[in-house]
Design a protein around this motif. Structure first.
Motif, PDB file in Angstrom:
ATOM      1  N   ILE A  38      10.939   1.029   8.599  1.00  0.00           N
ATOM      2  CA  ILE A  38      10.229   0.956   8.651  1.00  0.00           C
ATOM      3  C   ILE A  38       9.109   2.156   7.984  1.00  0.00           C
ATOM      4  CG2 ILE A  38       8.022  -0.142   8.424  1.00  0.00           C
ATOM      5  CD1 ILE A  38       8.980  -2.385   9.183  1.00  0.00           C
ATOM      6  N   VAL A  39       9.629   2.944   9.946  1.00  0.00           N
ATOM      7  CA  VAL A  39       8.477   4.157  10.401  1.00  0.00           C
ATOM      8  C   VAL A  39       9.813   5.201   9.442  1.00  0.00           C
ATOM      9  CG1 VAL A  39       8.312   5.846  12.136  1.00  0.00           C
ATOM     10  CG2 VAL A  39       8.369   3.141  12.653  1.00  0.00           C
ATOM     11  N   GLY A  40      10.733   5.520   9.277  1.00  0.00           N
ATOM     12  CA  GLY A  40      12.107   6.410   8.780  1.00  0.00           C
ATOM     13  C   GLY A  40      11.360   6.182   7.097  1.00  0.00           C
ATOM     14  N   LEU A  41      11.294   5.617   6.443  1.00  0.00           N
ATOM     15  CA  LEU A  41      10.990   5.403   4.880  1.00  0.00           C
ATOM     16  C   LEU A  41       9.443   5.507   4.482  1.00  0.00           C
ATOM     17  CD1 LEU A  41      13.059   2.561   3.484  1.00  0.00           C
ATOM     18  CD2 LEU A  41      13.473   4.891   3.865  1.00  0.00           C
ATOM     19  N   ASP A  42       9.064   4.994   5.802  1.00  0.00           N
ATOM     20  CA  ASP A  42       6.955   5.061   6.308  1.00  0.00           C
ATOM     21  C   ASP A  42       6.536   3.945   4.750  1.00  0.00           C
ATOM     22  OD1 ASP A  42       4.536   6.088   5.917  1.00  0.00           O
ATOM     23  OD2 ASP A  42       5.099   8.045   4.937  1.00  0.00           O
ATOM     24  N   ILE A  43       6.949   3.136   4.818  1.00  0.00           N
ATOM     25  CA  ILE A  43       6.610   1.821   3.825  1.00  0.00           C
ATOM     26  C   ILE A  43       5.638   0.957   5.008  1.00  0.00           C
ATOM     27  CG2 ILE A  43       8.070   2.444   2.519  1.00  0.00           C
ATOM     28  CD1 ILE A  43      10.246   0.197   4.392  1.00  0.00           C
ATOM     29  N   MET A  44       5.007   1.160   6.148  1.00  0.00           N
ATOM     30  CA  MET A  44       4.390   0.080   6.578  1.00  0.00           C
ATOM     31  C   MET A  44       3.183  -0.249   5.529  1.00  0.00           C
ATOM     32  SD  MET A  44       3.179   3.006   9.892  1.00  0.00           S
ATOM     33  CE  MET A  44       3.603   4.085  10.691  1.00  0.00           C
ATOM     34  N   PRO A  45       2.834  -0.065   4.817  1.00  0.00           N
ATOM     35  CA  PRO A  45       1.963  -1.328   4.064  1.00  0.00           C
ATOM     36  C   PRO A  45       3.404  -3.014   3.721  1.00  0.00           C
ATOM     37  CG  PRO A  45       1.423   0.418   3.119  1.00  0.00           C
ATOM     38  CD  PRO A  45       2.188   0.791   4.298  1.00  0.00           C
ATOM     39  N   VAL A  46       4.135  -2.794   3.276  1.00  0.00           N
ATOM     40  CA  VAL A  46       4.854  -3.880   3.096  1.00  0.00           C
ATOM     41  C   VAL A  46       4.730  -4.895   4.378  1.00  0.00           C
ATOM     42  CG1 VAL A  46       7.562  -4.307   2.915  1.00  0.00           C
ATOM     43  CG2 VAL A  46       6.865  -1.837   2.745  1.00  0.00           C
ATOM     44  N   ARG A  47       4.673  -4.168   5.563  1.00  0.00           N
ATOM     45  CA  ARG A  47       4.712  -5.435   6.605  1.00  0.00           C
ATOM     46  C   ARG A  47       3.336  -6.648   5.737  1.00  0.00           C
ATOM     47  NH1 ARG A  47       2.547  -0.924   8.540  1.00  0.00           N
ATOM     48  NH2 ARG A  47       1.711  -2.683  11.014  1.00  0.00           N
ATOM     49  N   PHE A  48       2.730  -5.950   5.954  1.00  0.00           N
ATOM     50  CA  PHE A  48       1.161  -6.769   5.880  1.00  0.00           C
ATOM     51  C   PHE A  48       1.518  -7.374   4.177  1.00  0.00           C
ATOM     52  CE2 PHE A  48      -0.666  -2.879   7.815  1.00  0.00           C
ATOM     53  CZ  PHE A  48      -1.063  -4.090   9.406  1.00  0.00           C
ATOM     54  N   ALA A  49       2.432  -6.448   3.070  1.00  0.00           N
ATOM     55  CA  ALA A  49       2.147  -7.386   2.115  1.00  0.00           C
ATOM     56  C   ALA A  49       3.502  -9.048   2.076  1.00  0.00           C
ATOM     57  CB  ALA A  49       3.829  -6.495   1.312  1.00  0.00           C
ATOM     58  N   MET A  50       4.085  -8.531   3.637  1.00  0.00           N
ATOM     59  CA  MET A  50       5.044  -9.765   3.499  1.00  0.00           C
ATOM     60  C   MET A  50       4.380 -10.648   4.627  1.00  0.00           C
ATOM     61  SD  MET A  50       7.409  -8.996   1.709  1.00  0.00           S
ATOM     62  CE  MET A  50       7.877  -7.696   1.006  1.00  0.00           C
ATOM     63  N   MET A  51       3.627 -11.160   4.584  1.00  0.00           N
ATOM     64  CA  MET A  51       2.321 -11.302   6.065  1.00  0.00           C
ATOM     65  C   MET A  51       1.751 -12.159   4.621  1.00  0.00           C
ATOM     66  SD  MET A  51       0.670  -8.901   8.674  1.00  0.00           S
ATOM     67  CE  MET A  51       1.682  -8.336   9.195  1.00  0.00           C
ATOM     68  N   HIS A  52       1.718 -11.859   3.665  1.00  0.00           N
ATOM     69  CA  HIS A  52       1.051 -12.664   2.574  1.00  0.00           C
ATOM     70  C   HIS A  52       1.858 -13.598   1.414  1.00  0.00           C
ATOM     71  CE1 HIS A  52      -2.136  -9.434   3.815  1.00  0.00           C
ATOM     72  NE2 HIS A  52      -3.289 -10.508   2.708  1.00  0.00           N
ATOM     73  N   VAL A  53       3.234 -13.093   1.451  1.00  0.00           N
ATOM     74  CA  VAL A  53       4.204 -12.983   0.544  1.00  0.00           C
ATOM     75  C   VAL A  53       4.654 -14.784   1.945  1.00  0.00           C
ATOM     76  CG1 VAL A  53       6.181 -13.422  -0.365  1.00  0.00           C
ATOM     77  CG2 VAL A  53       4.532 -11.429  -0.938  1.00  0.00           C
ATOM     78  N   ALA A  54       4.704 -14.732   2.799  1.00  0.00           N
ATOM     79  CA  ALA A  54       4.953 -15.438   3.867  1.00  0.00           C
ATOM     80  C   ALA A  54       3.990 -16.879   3.438  1.00  0.00           C
ATOM     81  CB  ALA A  54       4.686 -14.977   5.302  1.00  0.00           C
ATOM     82  N   LEU A  55       3.363 -16.605   3.504  1.00  0.00           N
ATOM     83  CA  LEU A  55       1.719 -17.472   3.759  1.00  0.00           C
ATOM     84  C   LEU A  55       2.455 -18.469   2.315  1.00  0.00           C
ATOM     85  CD1 LEU A  55      -0.569 -18.715   4.735  1.00  0.00           C
ATOM     86  CD2 LEU A  55      -1.987 -17.129   3.569  1.00  0.00           C
ATOM     87  N   LEU A  56       2.150 -17.533   0.947  1.00  0.00           N
ATOM     88  CA  LEU A  56       2.492 -18.184  -0.446  1.00  0.00           C
ATOM     89  C   LEU A  56       4.096 -18.573   0.225  1.00  0.00           C
ATOM     90  CD1 LEU A  56       2.661 -19.090  -2.696  1.00  0.00           C
ATOM     91  CD2 LEU A  56       3.046 -17.033  -3.605  1.00  0.00           C
ATOM     92  N   GLY A  57       4.453 -18.423   0.725  1.00  0.00           N
ATOM     93  CA  GLY A  57       5.937 -19.216   1.261  1.00  0.00           C
ATOM     94  C   GLY A  57       6.169 -20.175   1.678  1.00  0.00           C
ATOM     95  N   ILE A  58       4.515 -20.455   3.030  1.00  0.00           N
ATOM     96  CA  ILE A  58       4.790 -21.279   3.344  1.00  0.00           C
ATOM     97  C   ILE A  58       3.890 -22.461   2.779  1.00  0.00           C
ATOM     98  CG2 ILE A  58       3.424 -22.236   5.407  1.00  0.00           C
ATOM     99  CD1 ILE A  58       3.482 -19.457   6.397  1.00  0.00           C
ATOM    100  N   ALA A  59       2.977 -22.362   2.153  1.00  0.00           N
ATOM    101  CA  ALA A  59       2.266 -23.207   0.713  1.00  0.00           C
ATOM    102  C   ALA A  59       3.018 -24.378  -0.043  1.00  0.00           C
ATOM    103  CB  ALA A  59       1.211 -22.355   0.580  1.00  0.00           C
ATOM    104  N   VAL A  60       3.958 -23.511  -0.622  1.00  0.00           N
ATOM    105  CA  VAL A  60       5.342 -23.886  -1.646  1.00  0.00           C
ATOM    106  C   VAL A  60       5.563 -24.863  -0.431  1.00  0.00           C
ATOM    107  CG1 VAL A  60       7.033 -23.619  -2.614  1.00  0.00           C
ATOM    108  CG2 VAL A  60       4.848 -22.201  -2.907  1.00  0.00           C
TER     109      VAL A  60
END
Length: 298
Positions: A38-60
């Protein structure tokens, strides 16, 4: 022996506590390496996006009667693979993450509302419940503990080149597109897998914070990964025992302890080391010329 020490010893004999401790130990093997990515690719926003996607998966999952955490893992894996084509540039990935976050949370709230599913149950999973870790949760973390280090050892040269500079990796024959997809899927699955341990809001304790501390201590990708795992093991073990002893929630304790380690490491005086990542403003030296980039060396 004090009363608190005796109570801690009794708690460590409980099966849920032993499962939680084992899960955290496994998490310390694979998830900090994901943090290095995550640090190497500088993709820190991915963490927050996946938290929201996880919530969608939990809801489904709550809607369909399937296992919510399994649905969260599948949703995050698909999302990670889906955004990979947009990861050619940091700007493109940041925009994709913003779109993904907005759509995922909107879809999750819509599913919860239309289906009449109890939203509190879905959001409760985002806060984590480490003492309710199941065998399936341990299996997920165990798979990550095997797959992530194995991939790192197998493709460490390609990873070093990619994390150092994407264009340099392409010029060196690395299949950047395919490797990026694999890394983003691993990041997404790791975030989903850590939700049960610390909660989505505190997942950085298992991934990002050990990597941030390790980056200060290592001057090569391999040593950074080893430092990240070592810090993860110490933080997870110490934080969990401290939380049990004080009867505090483990998630916040792990985050605060990991954060304290990061701050302590950054108080160490600067050493004469070369960064393993190429600065954005500096063009890397082409392969075969001198000097060689420090990142891919081993």
């Amino acid at each position: 022996m004090t009363l608190a020490t005796a109570d801690l010893g009794l708690m460590l004999q409980l099966v849920p506590v032993q499962r939680a401790a084992f899960a955290l130990l496994l998490a310390a093997v694979g998830l900090p390496i994901v943090g290095v990515v995550i640090v190497g690719l500088d993709i820190m926003p991915v963490r927050f996006a996946m938290m929201h996607v996880a919530l969608l998966g939990i809801a489904v999952g709550l809607l369909t009667g399937l296992d919510p955490m399994l649905c969260a893992l599948v949703a995050c894996a698909l999302a990670g693979a889906g955004v990979a084509p947009l990861a050619r540039t940091p700007d493109g990935l940041s925009g994709a993450m913003g779109l993904l976050m907005s759509m995922a949370i909107a879809a999750a709230l819509l599913v919860l509302s239309v289906a009449g599913v109890n939203a509190s149950g879905a959001f409760a999973l985002l806060w984590g419940s480490i003492l309710s870790v199941t065998t399936a949760d341990i299996v997920v973390v165990a798979v990550l503990a095997v797959v992530v280090p194995a991939l790192f050892l197998w493709r460490r040269r390609d990873l070093a080149l990619l994390l150092y500079d994407r264009e340099l990796a392409q010029c060196s024959g690395v299949r950047v597109g395919g490797l990026t997809v694999v890394l983003l899927v691993l990041v997404a699955v790791a975030v989903a897998g850590a939700i049960k341990l610390t909660g989505a809001l505190l997942v950085d304790a298992l991934t990002l914070l050990p990597a941030l501390a390790a980056r200060r201590l290592g001057n090569r990708l391999t040593t950074i990964a080893l430092w990240a795992v070592a810090i993860g093991v110490v933080v997870n073990t110490t934080g969990f025992l401290l939380a049990l002893w004080l009867d505090w929630p483990p998630g916040p304790v792990l985050v605060l302890l990991a954060g304290a380690v990061v701050l302590a490491v950054h108080l160490i005086p600067e050493r004469s080391i070369t960064s393993w990542r190429a600065p954005a403003s500096v063009s890397p030296t082409p392969p075969g010329t001198s000097p060689a980039p420090p990142g891919p060396s081993h």
